[in-house]
Design an enzyme around this catalytic site. Structure first.
Site, PDB file in Angstrom:
ATOM      1  CD  GLU A  44      -3.042  -1.180   2.117  1.00 12.23           C
ATOM      2  OE1 GLU A  44      -2.933  -0.460   3.121  1.00 12.23           O
ATOM      3  OE2 GLU A  44      -4.029  -1.917   1.908  1.00 12.23           O
ATOM      4  CB  CYS A  53      -3.418  -6.101  -6.143  1.00 14.17           C
ATOM      5  SG  CYS A  53      -4.852  -5.031  -5.966  1.00 14.17           S
ATOM      6  CD  GLU A  55      -4.714 -10.514  -6.544  1.00 16.74           C
ATOM      7  OE1 GLU A  55      -4.124  -9.584  -5.964  1.00 16.74           O
ATOM      8  OE2 GLU A  55      -5.925 -10.763  -6.386  1.00 16.74           O
TER       9      GLU A  55
HETATM   10  N1  THU Z   1      -5.957  -6.192  -2.779  1.00 21.54           N
HETATM   11  C1  THU Z   1      -5.139  -7.132  -3.333  1.00 21.54           C
HETATM   12  O1  THU Z   1      -3.973  -7.261  -2.968  1.00 21.54           O
HETATM   13  N2  THU Z   1      -5.651  -7.909  -4.328  1.00 21.54           N
HETATM   14  C2  THU Z   1      -6.920  -7.806  -4.799  1.00 21.54           C
HETATM   15  O2  THU Z   1      -7.243  -8.410  -5.809  1.00 21.54           O
HETATM   16  C3  THU Z   1      -7.897  -6.989  -4.082  1.00 21.54           C
HETATM   17  C4  THU Z   1      -7.330  -5.951  -3.186  1.00 21.54           C
HETATM   18  C5  THU Z   1      -5.402  -5.318  -1.725  1.00 21.54           C
HETATM   19  C6  THU Z   1      -5.159  -3.915  -2.169  1.00 21.54           C
HETATM   20  C7  THU Z   1      -5.271  -3.152  -0.865  1.00 21.54           C
HETATM   21  O3  THU Z   1      -4.007  -3.156  -0.222  1.00 21.54           O
HETATM   22  C8  THU Z   1      -6.243  -3.971  -0.033  1.00 21.54           C
HETATM   23  O4  THU Z   1      -6.302  -5.243  -0.634  1.00 21.54           O
HETATM   24  C9  THU Z   1      -7.638  -3.367   0.064  1.00 21.54           C
HETATM   25  O5  THU Z   1      -8.142  -3.074  -1.181  1.00 21.54           O
END
Ligand code: THU
Length: 132
Positions: A44, A53, A55
């Site tokens: 983040e 994210c 992925e």
């Molecule tokens: N997040 C992911 O890492 N992958 C996803 O496919 C959905 C969201 C993370 C991004 C952020 O740090 C947190 O989850 C909340 O959105």
């Protein structure tokens, strides 16, 4: 590698999640055709849109190391510590998966420490946008 082992790798990758803003801990494990596994976590940022994210972290690691042939992805995510219900890939991640993977590509969403739901990419992203 078994599906269970790939899910375990995704769960382990959550340990490194950097999520001071959402407290969502997400890990991903991407299995390549040659057997390599690339893991990733969410990273983040105070400027929220700069967040990566899990992925996309895993895909960027693989692509940047020259690997583009993938067979399966596992994702383990939760709000807080407990995995219950699962974190299916967000829309942007689905589009990134579609860049490198065929419609029948397997995505495992970890729903509890020892269970997962299995999807194909085409189930998650029907009518994907692709350029020829
Ligand atoms: N997040 C992911 O890492 N992958 C996803 O496919 C959905 C969201 C993370 C991004 C952020 O740090 C947190 O989850 C909340 O959105």
């Amino acid at each position: 590698m078994t599906k269970e082992a790939l899910c375990a790798a995704a769960i382990a990758a959550r340990q490194h999640a950097y999520a001071p803003y959402s407290s969502c801990l997400v890990g991903a494990a991407l299995l390549a055709a040659d057997g390599s596994v690339y893991t990733g976590c969410n990273v983040e940022n105070a400027s929220y849109g700069a967040t990566l994210c899990a992925e996309r972290t895993a895909f960027a690691k693989a692509i940047s190391e020259g690997n583009r042939q993938f067979t399966m992805l596992a994702v383990a995510g939760s709000e807080g510590n407990e995995i219950n219900g699962g974190f299916p890939p967000c829309g942007i991640c689905r589009q990134v998966i579609a860049e490198f993977c065929e419609p029948d590509f397997t995505v495992l969403v970890v729903t509890a420490p020892d269970t997962y739901k299995e999807y194909t990419l085409s189930e998650l992203l029907p009518a994907a946008f692709r350029l020829s």
